[in-house]
Design a protein around this motif. Structure first.
Motif, PDB file in Angstrom:
ATOM      1  N   PHE A  98      34.180  38.812  48.667  1.00 55.54           N
ATOM      2  CA  PHE A  98      35.408  38.002  48.837  1.00 55.54           C
ATOM      3  C   PHE A  98      36.430  38.213  47.766  1.00 55.54           C
ATOM      4  O   PHE A  98      36.030  38.411  46.496  1.00 55.54           O
ATOM      5  CB  PHE A  98      35.152  36.457  49.038  1.00 55.54           C
ATOM      6  N   GLN A  99      37.686  38.214  48.142  1.00 50.18           N
ATOM      7  CA  GLN A  99      38.549  38.342  47.272  1.00 50.18           C
ATOM      8  C   GLN A  99      40.029  37.654  47.621  1.00 50.18           C
ATOM      9  O   GLN A  99      40.334  38.095  48.815  1.00 50.18           O
ATOM     10  CB  GLN A  99      39.042  39.759  46.842  1.00 50.18           C
ATOM     11  N   GLY A 100      40.678  36.724  47.072  1.00 49.98           N
ATOM     12  CA  GLY A 100      41.780  35.886  47.415  1.00 49.98           C
ATOM     13  C   GLY A 100      41.411  35.560  48.954  1.00 49.98           C
ATOM     14  O   GLY A 100      40.463  35.039  49.248  1.00 49.98           O
ATOM     15  N   ARG A 101      42.298  35.996  49.745  1.00 51.14           N
ATOM     16  CA  ARG A 101      42.260  35.363  50.936  1.00 51.14           C
ATOM     17  C   ARG A 101      41.493  36.240  52.167  1.00 51.14           C
ATOM     18  O   ARG A 101      41.679  36.214  53.353  1.00 51.14           O
ATOM     19  CB  ARG A 101      43.514  35.173  51.988  1.00 51.14           C
ATOM     20  N   TYR A 102      40.731  37.082  51.394  1.00 53.04           N
ATOM     21  CA  TYR A 102      40.098  38.252  52.422  1.00 53.04           C
ATOM     22  C   TYR A 102      38.626  38.052  52.080  1.00 53.04           C
ATOM     23  O   TYR A 102      38.018  38.101  51.074  1.00 53.04           O
ATOM     24  CB  TYR A 102      40.413  39.562  51.887  1.00 53.04           C
ATOM     25  N   GLY A 141      38.832  43.918  41.678  1.00 56.28           N
ATOM     26  CA  GLY A 141      40.416  44.392  41.593  1.00 56.28           C
ATOM     27  C   GLY A 141      40.548  45.194  42.866  1.00 56.28           C
ATOM     28  O   GLY A 141      40.564  44.763  43.872  1.00 56.28           O
ATOM     29  N   ASN A 142      40.992  46.352  42.413  1.00 50.72           N
ATOM     30  CA  ASN A 142      41.411  47.028  43.444  1.00 50.72           C
ATOM     31  C   ASN A 142      40.227  48.198  44.246  1.00 50.72           C
ATOM     32  O   ASN A 142      40.567  49.029  45.059  1.00 50.72           O
ATOM     33  CB  ASN A 142      42.795  48.346  43.388  1.00 50.72           C
ATOM     34  N   LEU A 143      39.103  48.045  43.538  1.00 47.98           N
ATOM     35  CA  LEU A 143      37.991  48.676  44.223  1.00 47.98           C
ATOM     36  C   LEU A 143      36.991  47.952  44.997  1.00 47.98           C
ATOM     37  O   LEU A 143      36.697  46.929  44.803  1.00 47.98           O
ATOM     38  CB  LEU A 143      37.388  49.447  42.927  1.00 47.98           C
ATOM     39  N   LEU A 144      36.615  48.823  46.125  1.00 52.25           N
ATOM     40  CA  LEU A 144      35.241  48.031  47.045  1.00 52.25           C
ATOM     41  C   LEU A 144      34.261  49.314  46.874  1.00 52.25           C
ATOM     42  O   LEU A 144      34.540  50.638  46.716  1.00 52.25           O
ATOM     43  CB  LEU A 144      35.857  48.162  48.474  1.00 52.25           C
ATOM     44  N   PHE A 145      32.893  48.788  46.772  1.00 54.98           N
ATOM     45  CA  PHE A 145      31.967  49.674  46.612  1.00 54.98           C
ATOM     46  C   PHE A 145      30.867  49.489  47.774  1.00 54.98           C
ATOM     47  O   PHE A 145      30.878  48.341  48.354  1.00 54.98           O
ATOM     48  CB  PHE A 145      31.052  49.333  45.282  1.00 54.98           C
ATOM     49  N   ILE A 178      40.915  49.346  47.603  1.00 56.52           N
ATOM     50  CA  ILE A 178      41.566  48.711  48.467  1.00 56.52           C
ATOM     51  C   ILE A 178      43.096  47.969  48.200  1.00 56.52           C
ATOM     52  O   ILE A 178      43.083  46.856  48.285  1.00 56.52           O
ATOM     53  CB  ILE A 178      40.687  47.517  48.785  1.00 56.52           C
ATOM     54  N   SER A 179      44.030  48.661  47.418  1.00 55.63           N
ATOM     55  CA  SER A 179      44.963  48.072  47.061  1.00 55.63           C
ATOM     56  C   SER A 179      45.949  47.532  48.239  1.00 55.63           C
ATOM     57  O   SER A 179      46.736  46.701  48.285  1.00 55.63           O
ATOM     58  CB  SER A 179      45.939  48.966  46.051  1.00 55.63           C
ATOM     59  N   ASP A 180      45.827  48.386  49.194  1.00 50.72           N
ATOM     60  CA  ASP A 180      46.379  48.319  50.531  1.00 50.72           C
ATOM     61  C   ASP A 180      45.270  47.878  51.615  1.00 50.72           C
ATOM     62  O   ASP A 180      44.576  48.592  52.161  1.00 50.72           O
ATOM     63  CB  ASP A 180      47.087  49.355  51.134  1.00 50.72           C
ATOM     64  N   LYS A 181      44.971  46.564  51.902  1.00 53.76           N
ATOM     65  CA  LYS A 181      43.927  46.217  52.544  1.00 53.76           C
ATOM     66  C   LYS A 181      43.759  46.774  54.034  1.00 53.76           C
ATOM     67  O   LYS A 181      42.905  46.717  54.608  1.00 53.76           O
ATOM     68  CB  LYS A 181      43.835  44.519  52.489  1.00 53.76           C
ATOM     69  N   ARG A 182      45.016  47.030  54.459  1.00 50.33           N
ATOM     70  CA  ARG A 182      45.214  47.559  55.913  1.00 50.33           C
ATOM     71  C   ARG A 182      44.664  49.217  55.911  1.00 50.33           C
ATOM     72  O   ARG A 182      44.419  49.674  56.840  1.00 50.33           O
ATOM     73  CB  ARG A 182      46.534  47.308  56.333  1.00 50.33           C
ATOM     74  N   ASN A 183      44.819  49.791  54.816  1.00 53.50           N
ATOM     75  CA  ASN A 183      44.550  51.179  54.634  1.00 53.50           C
ATOM     76  C   ASN A 183      43.598  51.613  53.372  1.00 53.50           C
ATOM     77  O   ASN A 183      44.118  52.124  52.514  1.00 53.50           O
ATOM     78  CB  ASN A 183      45.898  51.807  54.507  1.00 53.50           C
TER      79      ASN A 183
END
Length: 500
Positions: A98-102, A141-145, A178-183
């Protein structure tokens, strides 16, 4: 859905050249063409059960002892807020972050991102096709593993299955921007010994350290040789994730001989898994502690130096624990809950025949100070709601519910559903709420249920293996104070200091 296509072959680390060659390219497609699951990526096939077991399941439903097939039941203090079925990712649903609203939901075929700003109506933001079991997932942060623990032809998201006996095969850790969650953008891949079954983040300001848990070496596997008695440590620079690389392999079970020093398993300890690595690790950064669930062993270790973790204590339970699966600290770091995944996940162990002490949680107090701390066993906890012999059920992934002065936890039990329980008195745990569905079948033993159930910012989220993404809300005086605790980011295996 997003499909990542690149034709790179196996690499230990992807540098700028590989990225320029296509690792960042994303293509929207209508179906998962090109990428194929490894045989280990698909769920266990349904198994026939005896006629008597089928009759017992039907009778239990008729008598009201268990819910009807796929019937939803829950305690009065839990509300089922939403269910979002699977979409284009048809594989097994796995872990959550989880992160913020995601919310980020792992799946053997890739991962899915939900907008949960309205928990009653989650919206799909992106679906990324990238097959490879089990796609254990974390964010920082901006990274997904994303973990890959099945042998693939290369590190790309369009790879195909390939035997682990081939030197060119790849398993390990994938990193996305994942700085742009849609892409989401695929930015790095790191091969690790024996792949990555699960992983745990130890985040710092400039770098993210990743503890990679994997196991089951074999002399015929070039990249997974015995003894495999430790974990891989990956260092990922936040500002240059393409430079991610293995920086160490600390040995947690030193010993002579080809098998290292872990639990030998059977026949020495019948019914117990031989320790050939760790299944899962949970860190509590605020206390510089980690707990490892390592097949036949449970360990407590210091992570003051994240590149060189140091084992403090080690315990075994050769009577009732078959496979040490995962761990959860309480907030004060004076208790650890270890889970036993008896039967590996697909087995029906929440029944009278198995009993209350196997396939359960083991509660341990942490006593002493510093490097002299010891794990002291107190008791077991297991849901008392017996399940049919057609339902896989065993202790699985969960997290704390943050309430000062209480030790509360929500936990997945596969087809046993979601359990909320208290272990403030570590010798007298008790369930205080539950949610479950009736058996998926009364004719066959099928694989399903809640893989992970976590508390995040006022709600419980469950990734159900076959039914999709569930949102629950608990309303209980014992858990109500947790509603005021809000996190910006949550990975269950990197436990936050809720009240620091």
């Amino acid at each position: 859905m997003i499909l990542f296509n690149d034709r790179r072959t196996r690499r230990r680390r992807l540098g700028a050249g590989a990225i320029a060659g296509g690792v960042l390219a994303a293509l929207l497609v209508a179906a998962p063409a090109g990428a194929t699951p490894d045989p280990g990526d698909v769920p266990p096939r349904p198994k026939e059960v005896s006629k008597s077991a089928q009759a017992e399941a039907r009778e239990a439903i008729e008598n009201g002892e268990i819910p009807g097939q796929d019937e939803i039941v829950h305690s009065a203090n839990i509300e089922h807020v939403a269910n979002i079925p699977k979409d284009v990712l048809a594989g097994t649903n796995t872990d959550l972050a989880f992160q913020g609203r995601y919310a980020f939901a792992g799946n053997y075929d890739g991962f899915r991102i939900f907008d949960i700003s309205n928990p009653g109506s989650p919206k799909t933001v992106a679906q990324v096709l990238c097959p490879g079991s089990q796609n254990d997932i974390s964010v920082s942060g901006n990274l997904l593993f994303l973990s890959t623990d099945s042998s693939r032809s290369d590190s790309s998201c369009s790879s195909t299955t390939q035997p682990a006996t081939e030197k060119s095969s790849w398993e390990g850790m994938k990193v996305f921007d994942i700085s742009d969650k849609r892409n989401p953008r695929y930015v790095a891949a790191v091969e690790t010994a024996c792949g990555s079954h699960t992983h745990t983040l130890v985040p710092e300001r400039r770098n993210v350290y990743v503890y990679v848990s994997s196991y089951s070496p074999n002399a015929t596997y070039p990249d997974c040789q015995p003894p495999h008695d430790g974990i891989s440590v990956i260092k990922v620079p936040r500002n240059a994730p393409e430079k991610a690389a293995v920086v160490g392999f600390p040995v947690l079970f030193p010993g002579e001989g080809p098998d290292g020093g872990g639990n030998p398993g059977g026949p020495t300890n019948p019914g117990v898994s031989k320790t050939t690595g760790c299944h899962d690790i949970t860190v509590l950064p605020s206390a510089d502690l980690a707990a490892g669930a390592c097949m036949g062993d449970g360990i407590l270790f210091s992570v003051k130096d994240p590149e060189h973790p140091k084992v403090i204590d080690r315990v075994q339970d050769n009577v009732n624990f078959a496979f040490w699966h995962s761990a959860t600290f309480n907030q004060k770091a004076n208790k650890v809950v270890f889970t036993d995944e008896l039967g590996g996940g697909p087995a029906p162990t929440c029944n009278e025949a198995t009993g209350p002490n196997r396939g359960a949680d083991g509660i341990y107090d942490i006593v002493g100070k510093g490097d002299k701390r010891k794990l002291v066993f107190r008791t077991y906890f297991k849901i008392s709601r017996h399940q049919a012999d057609t339902e896989n059920c065993v202790a699985h992934n969960g997290s704390l519910i943050p309430v000062k002065g209480r030790d509360l936890m929500v936990q997945a039990w596969y087809q046993g559903g979601v359990s909320v329980w208290e272990f403030t008195d570590s010798s007298k745990p008790r369930e205080i709420a539950y949610f479950e569905r009736g058996p998926a079948s009364t004719e066959q033993l099928t694989f399903g249920g809640s893989w992970s159930a976590y508390y995040y910012n006022g709600y419980i989220y469950s990734n159900e293996i076959t039914k999709g993404f569930d949102v629950l809300k608990i309303k209980d005086r014992r858990t109500d104070p947790a509603r005021w605790v809000h996190l910006r980011e949550f990975n269950a295996q990197t436990q936050p200091d809720y009240f620091g």
